[in-house]
Design an enzyme around this catalytic site. Structure first.
Site, mmCIF file in Angstrom:
data_model
loop_
_atom_site.group_PDB
_atom_site.id
_atom_site.type_symbol
_atom_site.label_atom_id
_atom_site.label_comp_id
_atom_site.label_asym_id
_atom_site.label_seq_id
_atom_site.Cartn_x
_atom_site.Cartn_y
_atom_site.Cartn_z
ATOM 1 C CB THR A 1 -0.902 -0.076 1.254
ATOM 2 O OG1 THR A 1 -1.769 -1.146 1.176
ATOM 3 C CG2 THR A 1 -1.703 1.418 1.148
ATOM 4 C CB CYS A 2 1.821 3.773 -2.015
ATOM 5 S SG CYS A 2 2.976 5.089 -2.014
ATOM 6 C CB ILE A 3 -1.570 6.315 1.848
ATOM 7 C CG1 ILE A 3 -0.567 6.264 3.215
ATOM 8 C CG2 ILE A 3 -2.400 5.256 1.661
ATOM 9 C CD1 ILE A 3 -1.690 6.505 4.374
#
Length: 124
Positions: free
Chosen positions: A103-105
């Protein structure tokens, strides 16, 4: 159930966390920022900072008896998604195949105002 706290000898950390927590079958690695062993942010931009975070996590994985090949999940927190492509380029170069789930936020604010922090979960 046994719970083991893991800290890398000689690596700076805040007293509010362990570098990792190991339970049967899993290792939860605390988020790593682009800091050196003294806790100072390394020079450079997002590519150098991503490499430092990945290297720091590698040190923790080794101390926990694991490796990047056993990582099952990675969370990347960026100061700005404008850095996504450059971070991804370095990530693709340094993380072995097959890549773990990820996940990348964009985070509102990261510790010490760094541009990236990366955490992971690995098999023990």
């Amino acid at each position: 159930m046994s719970v083991e706290r893991i800290n890398v000898q000689g690596k700076a950390k805040l007293p509010v966390y362990s570098h990792a927590t190991k339970v049967p079958g899993l290792i939860f690695l605390s988020g790593q920022t682009p800091t050196d062993a003294t806790g100072q942010v390394v020079a450079g931009g997002i590519k150098e900072h991503t490499a430092q975070c990945i290297g720091n996590l590698g040190d923790v994985l080794k101390a926990a008896g694991s490796s990047w090949e056993k990582v099952v999940k990675v969370n990347v927190y960026l100061k700005t998604m404008d850095d996504f492509a450059a971070m991804n380029e370095k990530y693709l170069e340094l993380i072995p195949d097959p890549k773990p789930a990820r996940t990348c936020i964009q985070a509102g604010k990261l510790p010490f105002d760094v541009d990236v922090e990366i955490e992971a979960i690995a098999a023990a």
